[in-house]
Design a protein around this motif. Structure first.
Motif, PDB file in Angstrom:
ATOM      1  N   GLU A  58     -14.161   6.380   7.437  1.00 19.29           N
ATOM      2  CA  GLU A  58     -13.606   5.127   8.032  1.00 19.29           C
ATOM      3  C   GLU A  58     -12.602   4.602   7.213  1.00 19.29           C
ATOM      4  O   GLU A  58     -12.413   4.108   5.779  1.00 19.29           O
ATOM      5  N   ILE A  59     -11.470   4.769   7.548  1.00 19.95           N
ATOM      6  CA  ILE A  59     -10.086   4.430   7.164  1.00 19.95           C
ATOM      7  C   ILE A  59      -9.717   1.933   7.224  1.00 19.95           C
ATOM      8  O   ILE A  59      -9.668   2.963   8.718  1.00 19.95           O
ATOM      9  N   THR A  60      -9.914   1.886   6.342  1.00 16.26           N
ATOM     10  CA  THR A  60     -10.072   0.620   6.640  1.00 16.26           C
ATOM     11  C   THR A  60      -8.386  -0.656   6.918  1.00 16.26           C
ATOM     12  O   THR A  60      -7.608   0.388   5.602  1.00 16.26           O
ATOM     13  N   GLY A 110     -11.687   5.287  -2.825  1.00 19.85           N
ATOM     14  CA  GLY A 110     -11.756   6.436  -1.941  1.00 19.85           C
ATOM     15  C   GLY A 110     -10.648   6.627  -1.435  1.00 19.85           C
ATOM     16  O   GLY A 110     -10.481   7.996  -1.647  1.00 19.85           O
ATOM     17  N   LEU A 111      -9.738   6.429  -1.085  1.00 20.25           N
ATOM     18  CA  LEU A 111      -8.869   6.735  -0.438  1.00 20.25           C
ATOM     19  C   LEU A 111      -7.823   7.258  -1.528  1.00 20.25           C
ATOM     20  O   LEU A 111      -6.852   8.457  -1.810  1.00 20.25           O
ATOM     21  N   LEU A 112      -7.764   6.582  -2.795  1.00 23.61           N
ATOM     22  CA  LEU A 112      -7.627   6.417  -3.886  1.00 23.61           C
ATOM     23  C   LEU A 112      -7.910   8.149  -4.771  1.00 23.61           C
ATOM     24  O   LEU A 112      -6.782   8.746  -5.183  1.00 23.61           O
ATOM     25  N   ALA A 113      -8.789   7.901  -4.493  1.00 23.70           N
ATOM     26  CA  ALA A 113      -8.760   9.271  -5.735  1.00 23.70           C
ATOM     27  C   ALA A 113      -8.975  10.462  -4.555  1.00 23.70           C
ATOM     28  O   ALA A 113      -8.490  11.434  -4.583  1.00 23.70           O
ATOM     29  N   LEU A 114      -8.309  10.573  -3.213  1.00 23.88           N
ATOM     30  CA  LEU A 114      -7.366  11.740  -2.379  1.00 23.88           C
ATOM     31  C   LEU A 114      -6.837  12.083  -2.226  1.00 23.88           C
ATOM     32  O   LEU A 114      -5.888  13.012  -2.440  1.00 23.88           O
ATOM     33  N   GLY A 115      -5.229  10.886  -2.872  1.00 21.76           N
ATOM     34  CA  GLY A 115      -4.059  10.712  -3.574  1.00 21.76           C
ATOM     35  C   GLY A 115      -3.184  10.985  -2.437  1.00 21.76           C
ATOM     36  O   GLY A 115      -3.522  10.086  -1.992  1.00 21.76           O
ATOM     37  N   ASP A 116      -2.454  11.231  -2.711  1.00 21.93           N
ATOM     38  CA  ASP A 116      -1.381  11.510  -1.410  1.00 21.93           C
ATOM     39  C   ASP A 116      -1.788  11.768  -0.493  1.00 21.93           C
ATOM     40  O   ASP A 116      -1.308  10.094   0.530  1.00 21.93           O
ATOM     41  N   ARG A 141      -1.173   8.128   2.795  1.00 20.31           N
ATOM     42  CA  ARG A 141      -0.720   7.905   3.689  1.00 20.31           C
ATOM     43  C   ARG A 141      -1.161   8.079   4.756  1.00 20.31           C
ATOM     44  O   ARG A 141      -1.269   6.962   5.770  1.00 20.31           O
ATOM     45  N   ALA A 142      -2.878   8.485   5.049  1.00 24.58           N
ATOM     46  CA  ALA A 142      -3.914   7.640   6.080  1.00 24.58           C
ATOM     47  C   ALA A 142      -4.058   6.484   5.984  1.00 24.58           C
ATOM     48  O   ALA A 142      -3.564   5.987   7.112  1.00 24.58           O
ATOM     49  N   TRP A 143      -3.823   5.301   4.723  1.00 28.93           N
ATOM     50  CA  TRP A 143      -4.266   4.310   4.703  1.00 28.93           C
ATOM     51  C   TRP A 143      -2.532   3.604   5.521  1.00 28.93           C
ATOM     52  O   TRP A 143      -2.833   2.371   6.211  1.00 28.93           O
ATOM     53  N   ARG A 144      -1.803   4.273   4.824  1.00 25.36           N
ATOM     54  CA  ARG A 144      -1.078   3.624   4.986  1.00 25.36           C
ATOM     55  C   ARG A 144       0.221   3.355   6.480  1.00 25.36           C
ATOM     56  O   ARG A 144      -0.141   2.617   6.922  1.00 25.36           O
ATOM     57  N   GLU A 145      -0.825   4.801   7.214  1.00 22.34           N
ATOM     58  CA  GLU A 145      -0.495   4.836   8.600  1.00 22.34           C
ATOM     59  C   GLU A 145      -1.575   4.071   9.822  1.00 22.34           C
ATOM     60  O   GLU A 145      -1.687   3.258  10.162  1.00 22.34           O
ATOM     61  N   VAL A 146      -2.928   3.279   9.288  1.00 25.29           N
ATOM     62  CA  VAL A 146      -3.795   2.046   9.550  1.00 25.29           C
ATOM     63  C   VAL A 146      -3.179   1.351   9.469  1.00 25.29           C
ATOM     64  O   VAL A 146      -3.369   0.392   9.895  1.00 25.29           O
ATOM     65  N   LYS A 147      -2.558   0.593   8.875  1.00 27.70           N
ATOM     66  CA  LYS A 147      -2.340  -0.934   7.927  1.00 27.70           C
ATOM     67  C   LYS A 147      -0.737  -0.695   8.523  1.00 27.70           C
ATOM     68  O   LYS A 147      -1.230  -2.038   9.539  1.00 27.70           O
ATOM     69  N   LYS A 148      -0.129   0.128   8.948  1.00 25.21           N
ATOM     70  CA  LYS A 148       1.089  -0.042   9.883  1.00 25.21           C
ATOM     71  C   LYS A 148       0.544   0.007  11.535  1.00 25.21           C
ATOM     72  O   LYS A 148       1.207  -1.043  11.910  1.00 25.21           O
TER      73      LYS A 148
END
Length: 48
Positions: free
Chosen positions: A11-13, A19-25, A29-36
């Motif tokens: 789940e991306i909040t 953990g998202l940083l560990a996935l790299g780019d 990108r997934a986090w930025r989309e959720v944040k937007k």
């Protein structure tokens, strides 16, 4: 990337996680989309 990693879902909040940083780019990108989307939703709620 292994098939096992691709199948793993998380789940991306809006706040994100290390953990998202560990996935790299891909994680960033997934986090930025959720944040937007969260920011747009917040803006729309304030207008109403």
């Amino acid at each position: 990337m292994s098939k096992e990693l691709r199948k793993h879902s998380t789940e991306i909040t809006e706040k994100g996680s290390l953990g998202l940083l560990a996935l790299g780019d891909v994680g960033l990108r997934a986090w930025r989309e959720v944040k937007k989307k969260a920011q747009q939703k917040s803006k729309n709620e304030k207008k109403e």
